[in-house]
Design a protein around this motif. Structure first.
Motif, PDB file in Angstrom:
ATOM      1  N   ALA A 228       3.683  -7.128  -1.544  1.00  0.00           N
ATOM      2  CA  ALA A 228       2.455  -7.724  -1.011  1.00  0.00           C
ATOM      3  C   ALA A 228       1.588  -6.670  -0.334  1.00  0.00           C
ATOM      4  CB  ALA A 228       2.808  -8.838  -0.027  1.00  0.00           C
ATOM      5  N   TYR A 229       2.199  -5.815   0.474  1.00  0.00           N
ATOM      6  CA  TYR A 229       1.429  -4.755   1.136  1.00  0.00           C
ATOM      7  C   TYR A 229       0.877  -3.760   0.121  1.00  0.00           C
ATOM      8  CZ  TYR A 229       2.754  -6.191   5.853  1.00  0.00           C
ATOM      9  OH  TYR A 229       2.892  -6.885   7.028  1.00  0.00           O
ATOM     10  N   THR A 230       1.645  -3.491  -0.931  1.00  0.00           N
ATOM     11  CA  THR A 230       1.179  -2.555  -1.956  1.00  0.00           C
ATOM     12  C   THR A 230      -0.042  -3.102  -2.691  1.00  0.00           C
ATOM     13  OG1 THR A 230       3.408  -1.646  -2.246  1.00  0.00           O
ATOM     14  CG2 THR A 230       1.852  -1.312  -4.048  1.00  0.00           C
ATOM     15  N   VAL A 231      -0.035  -4.399  -2.991  1.00  0.00           N
ATOM     16  CA  VAL A 231      -1.198  -5.017  -3.643  1.00  0.00           C
ATOM     17  C   VAL A 231      -2.431  -4.886  -2.751  1.00  0.00           C
ATOM     18  CG1 VAL A 231      -2.178  -7.208  -4.425  1.00  0.00           C
ATOM     19  CG2 VAL A 231       0.174  -6.599  -5.050  1.00  0.00           C
ATOM     20  N   ALA A 232      -2.270  -5.135  -1.460  1.00  0.00           N
ATOM     21  CA  ALA A 232      -3.393  -4.991  -0.524  1.00  0.00           C
ATOM     22  C   ALA A 232      -3.858  -3.541  -0.461  1.00  0.00           C
ATOM     23  CB  ALA A 232      -2.987  -5.487   0.856  1.00  0.00           C
ATOM     24  N   MET A 233      -2.919  -2.610  -0.496  1.00  0.00           N
ATOM     25  CA  MET A 233      -3.251  -1.181  -0.479  1.00  0.00           C
ATOM     26  C   MET A 233      -4.079  -0.804  -1.705  1.00  0.00           C
ATOM     27  SD  MET A 233      -0.543   1.949  -0.899  1.00  0.00           S
ATOM     28  CE  MET A 233      -0.329   1.532  -2.644  1.00  0.00           C
ATOM     29  N   ALA A 251     -11.641   6.134  -9.794  1.00  0.00           N
ATOM     30  CA  ALA A 251     -11.230   4.761 -10.103  1.00  0.00           C
ATOM     31  C   ALA A 251     -10.004   4.763 -11.010  1.00  0.00           C
ATOM     32  CB  ALA A 251     -12.381   3.999 -10.755  1.00  0.00           C
ATOM     33  N   ALA A 252     -10.017   5.616 -12.031  1.00  0.00           N
ATOM     34  CA  ALA A 252      -8.891   5.674 -12.962  1.00  0.00           C
ATOM     35  C   ALA A 252      -7.633   6.189 -12.278  1.00  0.00           C
ATOM     36  CB  ALA A 252      -9.253   6.554 -14.155  1.00  0.00           C
ATOM     37  N   VAL A 253      -7.786   7.228 -11.460  1.00  0.00           N
ATOM     38  CA  VAL A 253      -6.631   7.799 -10.761  1.00  0.00           C
ATOM     39  C   VAL A 253      -6.056   6.790  -9.770  1.00  0.00           C
ATOM     40  CG1 VAL A 253      -5.880   9.583  -9.150  1.00  0.00           C
ATOM     41  CG2 VAL A 253      -7.376  10.179 -11.056  1.00  0.00           C
ATOM     42  N   ALA A 254      -6.942   6.131  -9.002  1.00  0.00           N
ATOM     43  CA  ALA A 254      -6.475   5.149  -8.018  1.00  0.00           C
ATOM     44  C   ALA A 254      -5.758   3.991  -8.688  1.00  0.00           C
ATOM     45  CB  ALA A 254      -7.665   4.642  -7.200  1.00  0.00           C
ATOM     46  N   ALA A 255      -6.305   3.518  -9.814  1.00  0.00           N
ATOM     47  CA  ALA A 255      -5.674   2.406 -10.529  1.00  0.00           C
ATOM     48  C   ALA A 255      -4.313   2.820 -11.087  1.00  0.00           C
ATOM     49  CB  ALA A 255      -6.589   1.923 -11.651  1.00  0.00           C
ATOM     50  N   ALA A 256      -4.249   4.010 -11.677  1.00  0.00           N
ATOM     51  CA  ALA A 256      -2.989   4.480 -12.266  1.00  0.00           C
ATOM     52  C   ALA A 256      -1.924   4.707 -11.186  1.00  0.00           C
ATOM     53  CB  ALA A 256      -3.231   5.765 -13.058  1.00  0.00           C
ATOM     54  N   LEU A 257      -2.319   5.359 -10.103  1.00  0.00           N
ATOM     55  CA  LEU A 257      -1.363   5.598  -9.018  1.00  0.00           C
ATOM     56  C   LEU A 257      -0.890   4.280  -8.413  1.00  0.00           C
ATOM     57  CD1 LEU A 257      -3.006   8.625  -7.149  1.00  0.00           C
ATOM     58  CD2 LEU A 257      -0.839   8.638  -8.392  1.00  0.00           C
ATOM     59  N   GLY A 258      -1.825   3.343  -8.216  1.00  0.00           N
ATOM     60  CA  GLY A 258      -1.457   2.053  -7.648  1.00  0.00           C
ATOM     61  C   GLY A 258      -0.499   1.296  -8.541  1.00  0.00           C
ATOM     62  N   ALA A 259      -0.764   1.296  -9.852  1.00  0.00           N
ATOM     63  CA  ALA A 259       0.121   0.601 -10.794  1.00  0.00           C
ATOM     64  C   ALA A 259       1.512   1.225 -10.791  1.00  0.00           C
ATOM     65  CB  ALA A 259      -0.486   0.646 -12.192  1.00  0.00           C
ATOM     66  N   CYS A 265       7.982  -0.538  -6.521  1.00  0.00           N
ATOM     67  CA  CYS A 265       8.367  -1.607  -5.595  1.00  0.00           C
ATOM     68  C   CYS A 265       8.955  -2.797  -6.342  1.00  0.00           C
ATOM     69  CB  CYS A 265       7.167  -2.051  -4.766  1.00  0.00           C
ATOM     70  SG  CYS A 265       6.544  -0.789  -3.637  1.00  0.00           S
ATOM     71  N   ILE A 266       8.377  -3.126  -7.495  1.00  0.00           N
ATOM     72  CA  ILE A 266       8.910  -4.229  -8.302  1.00  0.00           C
ATOM     73  C   ILE A 266      10.311  -3.893  -8.812  1.00  0.00           C
ATOM     74  CG2 ILE A 266       8.608  -5.511 -10.459  1.00  0.00           C
ATOM     75  CD1 ILE A 266       5.583  -5.304  -9.996  1.00  0.00           C
ATOM     76  N   ALA A 267      10.505  -2.640  -9.209  1.00  0.00           N
ATOM     77  CA  ALA A 267      11.835  -2.214  -9.664  1.00  0.00           C
ATOM     78  C   ALA A 267      12.855  -2.326  -8.535  1.00  0.00           C
ATOM     79  CB  ALA A 267      11.765  -0.781 -10.184  1.00  0.00           C
ATOM     80  N   LEU A 268      12.423  -2.024  -7.319  1.00  0.00           N
ATOM     81  CA  LEU A 268      13.317  -2.180  -6.170  1.00  0.00           C
ATOM     82  C   LEU A 268      13.693  -3.647  -5.988  1.00  0.00           C
ATOM     83  CD1 LEU A 268      14.678  -0.945  -3.623  1.00  0.00           C
ATOM     84  CD2 LEU A 268      12.551  -1.401  -2.404  1.00  0.00           C
ATOM     85  N   LEU A 269      12.722  -4.548  -6.117  1.00  0.00           N
ATOM     86  CA  LEU A 269      13.007  -5.978  -6.006  1.00  0.00           C
ATOM     87  C   LEU A 269      13.980  -6.431  -7.088  1.00  0.00           C
ATOM     88  CD1 LEU A 269      12.532  -8.794  -4.810  1.00  0.00           C
ATOM     89  CD2 LEU A 269      10.497  -8.967  -6.270  1.00  0.00           C
ATOM     90  N   ARG A 270      13.801  -5.965  -8.280  1.00  0.00           N
ATOM     91  CA  ARG A 270      14.703  -6.347  -9.373  1.00  0.00           C
ATOM     92  C   ARG A 270      16.120  -5.877  -9.104  1.00  0.00           C
ATOM     93  NH1 ARG A 270      12.054  -4.657 -14.998  1.00  0.00           N
ATOM     94  NH2 ARG A 270      13.977  -5.696 -15.711  1.00  0.00           N
ATOM     95  N   ARG A 271      16.270  -4.672  -8.574  1.00  0.00           N
ATOM     96  CA  ARG A 271      17.616  -4.189  -8.255  1.00  0.00           C
ATOM     97  C   ARG A 271      18.222  -4.988  -7.108  1.00  0.00           C
ATOM     98  NH1 ARG A 271      15.039   0.797  -9.417  1.00  0.00           N
ATOM     99  NH2 ARG A 271      14.606   1.193  -7.214  1.00  0.00           N
ATOM    100  N   TYR A 292       2.194   9.217  -3.853  1.00  0.00           N
ATOM    101  CA  TYR A 292       1.013   8.370  -4.033  1.00  0.00           C
ATOM    102  C   TYR A 292      -0.095   8.769  -3.061  1.00  0.00           C
ATOM    103  CZ  TYR A 292      -2.119   4.404  -3.524  1.00  0.00           C
ATOM    104  OH  TYR A 292      -3.248   3.631  -3.431  1.00  0.00           O
ATOM    105  N   LEU A 293       0.223   8.824  -1.775  1.00  0.00           N
ATOM    106  CA  LEU A 293      -0.810   9.099  -0.778  1.00  0.00           C
ATOM    107  C   LEU A 293      -1.383  10.500  -0.947  1.00  0.00           C
ATOM    108  CD1 LEU A 293      -2.252   7.782   1.611  1.00  0.00           C
ATOM    109  CD2 LEU A 293      -0.604   8.899   3.122  1.00  0.00           C
ATOM    110  N   THR A 294      -0.532  11.450  -1.296  1.00  0.00           N
ATOM    111  CA  THR A 294      -1.001  12.826  -1.492  1.00  0.00           C
ATOM    112  C   THR A 294      -1.978  12.908  -2.656  1.00  0.00           C
ATOM    113  OG1 THR A 294       1.081  13.707  -0.611  1.00  0.00           O
ATOM    114  CG2 THR A 294      -0.285  15.194  -1.926  1.00  0.00           C
ATOM    115  N   LEU A 295      -1.607  12.327  -3.786  1.00  0.00           N
ATOM    116  CA  LEU A 295      -2.457  12.409  -4.974  1.00  0.00           C
ATOM    117  C   LEU A 295      -3.741  11.590  -4.804  1.00  0.00           C
ATOM    118  CD1 LEU A 295       0.156  12.302  -7.882  1.00  0.00           C
ATOM    119  CD2 LEU A 295      -0.984  14.280  -6.863  1.00  0.00           C
TER     120      LEU A 295
END
Length: 308
Positions: A228-233, A251-259, A265-271, A292-295
């Motif tokens: 949830a926090y990642t989606v808001a980020m 825009a492309a970099v932000a979208a790719a990094l965010g995805a 995070c989703i993989a962590l939830l699945r595990r 993520y934050l650095t890039l």
């Protein structure tokens, strides 16, 4: 005159360097480095180009000093916790390399010096935001929230968002929506950055009586909140495109990094949901958050100079 014993001078230098290293360790240099990563791109964006290098240097010096002061006072106030936790038991106050009183004096002097520097060398608004950051971290997070609520890092983490506000006000003397959105990026980034570390060291936190969310809640709940926090980020990072006039490259970099980070995070939830209980690999998310934050910060800085 009594002759100096062979090797005594070398031992003296070694002791002095050891003491200096201990004081540097009190400031948590690696944390400061991460904070400063967000300051420079923000100043580029605020200036819509290259700001004065002397202003950038002055802001970084003052910001590093203030962050070091806050981290020192944090260690002074938490040395009882640090002594219990394996991750922190080698910190200077715990090992006795620095006395609590010396650490307190050092933190207060460094804080006063950094605020004075920001006021007279940078500008008063930046000094006031810097003082707010110290108060949020030392009083809000360390003294009030950390030992009382599982949401400690959420609200206390606001201190880590202040470098973008400080950097923006250093250039413009004020605050704008771009700075608010960058603040939001770091604010919503903080829980999915810090909670994986808390997962790895949950026994330490439990032994110290610190109710970090991974200590008191199931891994699935923690992972869902991280998502949830990642989606808001991600939303804040993309809103910067129309608000800040960013190019399609950002825009492309932000979208790719965010995805990518959302996928971590989703993989962590699945595990965490897997009934076979595979390793959580929480530190993969922790290190991914730093990447993520650095890039993203690099993308902000570079985008300002693109003729698009």
């Amino acid at each position: 005159m009594q002759a100096q014993a062979p090797g005594s001078s070398a031992r003296g230098w070694s002791a002095a360097l050891g003491t200096l290293a201990a004081y540097v360790a009190l400031t948590k240099p690696r944390v400061i480095e991460l904070l400063l990563i967000t300051t420079i791109p923000t100043m580029f964006l605020a200036a819509r180009g290259m700001p004065s290098l002397s202003l950038v240097a002055a802001t970084l010096v003052g910001g590093a000093g203030a962050a070091g002061a806050a981290n020192t006072l944090n260690q002074y106030l938490e040395h009882d916790i640090d002594a219990v936790m394996n991750r922190t038991r080698r910190r200077p106050i715990v090992t006795g390399r620095i006395t609590p009183r010396a650490a307190l004096v050092f933190g207060l002097v460094l804080g006063a010096g950094s605020l004075t520097w920001m006021w007279f060398v940078v500008n008063p608004p930046s000094a006031m935001w810097t003082a707010s950051a110290i108060l949020i971290y030392v009083v809000g997070y360390t003294m009030i929230l950390k030992r009382r609520t599982p949401q400690n890092i959420v609200w206390g983490g606001a201190a880590g968002c202040m470098p973008v506000v400080i950097g923006w006000s250093a250039v413009t003397g004020g605050i704008s929506w771009e700075a608010v959105l960058l603040f939001g990026v770091v604010f919503f980034w903080t829980p999915p950055h810090y909670w994986p570390l808390s997962m790895k060291f949950r026994r330490d936190y439990a032994a110290a009586g610190v109710p970090m969310l991974p200590v008191v809640a199931a891994d699935t709940k923690v992972a869902r909140e991280m998502i949830a926090y990642t989606v808001a980020m991600i939303a804040c990072s993309l809103l910067l495109v129309p608000v800040g006039g960013m190019t399609w490259v950002y825009a492309a970099v932000a979208a790719a990094l965010g995805a990518w980070f959302l996928w971590l995070c989703i993989a962590l939830l699945r595990r965490a949901r897997d009934p076979q209980h595979p390793p959580l690999r929480a530190m993969t998310v922790f290190h991914g958050s730093i990447t993520y934050l650095t890039l993203l910060s690099v993308a902000v800085a570079v985008d300002v100079f693109l003729p698009l």
